[in-house]
Design an enzyme around this catalytic site. Sequence first.
Site, PDB file in Angstrom:
ATOM      1  N   GLN A   1      -3.668   4.558   0.902  1.00 32.94           N
ATOM      2  CA  GLN A   1      -4.075   3.192   0.561  1.00 32.94           C
ATOM      3  C   GLN A   1      -3.391   2.176   1.451  1.00 32.94           C
ATOM      4  OE1 GLN A   1      -4.437   1.460  -3.661  1.00 32.94           O
ATOM      5  NE2 GLN A   1      -2.394   0.800  -3.069  1.00 32.94           N
TER       6      GLN A   1
ATOM      7  N   TYR B   1      -2.797  -1.409   1.419  1.00 36.64           N
ATOM      8  CA  TYR B   1      -2.791  -2.707   0.739  1.00 36.64           C
ATOM      9  C   TYR B   1      -1.602  -3.552   1.188  1.00 36.64           C
ATOM     10  CZ  TYR B   1      -6.607  -2.199  -2.694  1.00 36.64           C
ATOM     11  OH  TYR B   1      -7.841  -2.117  -3.312  1.00 36.64           O
TER      12      TYR B   1
ATOM     13  N   GLU C   1      -5.455   1.679 -11.018  1.00 38.53           N
ATOM     14  CA  GLU C   1      -4.110   2.108 -10.613  1.00 38.53           C
ATOM     15  C   GLU C   1      -3.093   1.794 -11.701  1.00 38.53           C
ATOM     16  OE1 GLU C   1      -0.915   1.624  -6.926  1.00 38.53           O
ATOM     17  OE2 GLU C   1      -2.686   0.332  -7.000  1.00 38.53           O
TER      18      GLU C   1
ATOM     19  N   GLU D   1       6.738  -8.927 -12.749  1.00 45.38           N
ATOM     20  CA  GLU D   1       6.453 -10.362 -12.817  1.00 45.38           C
ATOM     21  C   GLU D   1       4.959 -10.639 -12.711  1.00 45.38           C
ATOM     22  OE1 GLU D   1      10.594  -9.648 -11.939  1.00 45.38           O
ATOM     23  OE2 GLU D   1       8.775  -8.935 -10.933  1.00 45.38           O
TER      24      GLU D   1
END
Length: 402
Positions: A128, A130, A246, A389
Amino acid sequence: MDMTFSAEDRAFREEVRDFLDQNLPDRLKDGARRTPGVFVEPDIGMEWHRILYEKGWVAPHWPKEDGGTGWTPTQKFIFEKECALAGAPPLAILGLRLVGPVICEFGTPEQKERFLPRILSGEDYWCQGYSEPGSGSDLASLKTTARLADGDYVVNGSKIWTTHAHHADWIFALVRTDNSGKKQAGITFLLLPMDQEGVEVTPIHSMSGDHEVNAVFFSDARTPEENRIGEEGAGWSIAKFLLENERGGSCFAPRLLKSIDRLEELATEQPSGVNGALAHDARLRDRLARVRLEAEALEVTELRILAELAKGRAPGPQTSLVKLLGANIGQEIDTLRIDLLGPDALQLPLERPLYGNEAPEPVGSEFAQTAMGRYLNNRAATIFGGSDEVQKNIIAKTVLGL
């Protein structure tokens, strides 16, 4: 909410248990148990992948018409729980749980025909693309660019923390194709082959000594236009769909509860130094009870989400809640494991793998040998897939309306 499984679901559970008893080799359970990393190595994971593929059970979360099982949400939960309780190695999620469902949902018929069978069979291994340096939690600020030239996208930039890029045949990546408007609107979802001159993979070794993640550099890397998923500029919407899978696409609680069971068993074996086993220590019993209650509460939450999915509702912000709780409970378990094992948990062998004939001898026990590696690796659990967060902001905005 009725949490009692139906007669059909109980029969399915027995079918899964029988299959696991007969088809899950001890060497795979041993390898999974002795792996301190987040992901098992491909030699373990892909062997289990192929066993499930032969049975037709490798992609429960895909639509049946694309190669999925056609199971109900309850059956998917039962399957994952029984695999966890049996000690089966987790499957690599990058193809099966992330890009696979994206192609099922957004891909063209030609893309489905080309990519999905090879993900199912395990012929293609995916990673992946990202996160980038400076673009992790603020993913929309990514800077890797792609421009069309002679029917190909030409990609330049870099990705970081790319799990198993050193094993992968393909990478699915978010790239910037437009800088003119809102930053989310200029992002596109591309599939790129890894085996080409313009792709360089550099290893990143974690504090535990594991090599799971990498930096990936693109220098005029190319991929045909037909390897774009969705329209140009639609990547942000596709990314949000993928991140829901995910963050909350699996059940966390069963594996957490199995780990707690092992801790409680271990506490009966570890001497306290004051005429008895650690299991008699009131403070330790209190900590174990608290973390068990948290994990059981998480399982109830997962079952409530399961009930909603069974009504046909799509995953939503509740996946952030599951991810947030699962990651933090997992870290509590890691800390308890270290405290329980004492000095034996300080060992940190750098050899890999820790299973098989070439594995180093453990100090104390195999459980102690992986304790520090698990602790160090899982410190990232509250960061990857969206930090705590980020999850709290999603929950505050979409659930609490703050």
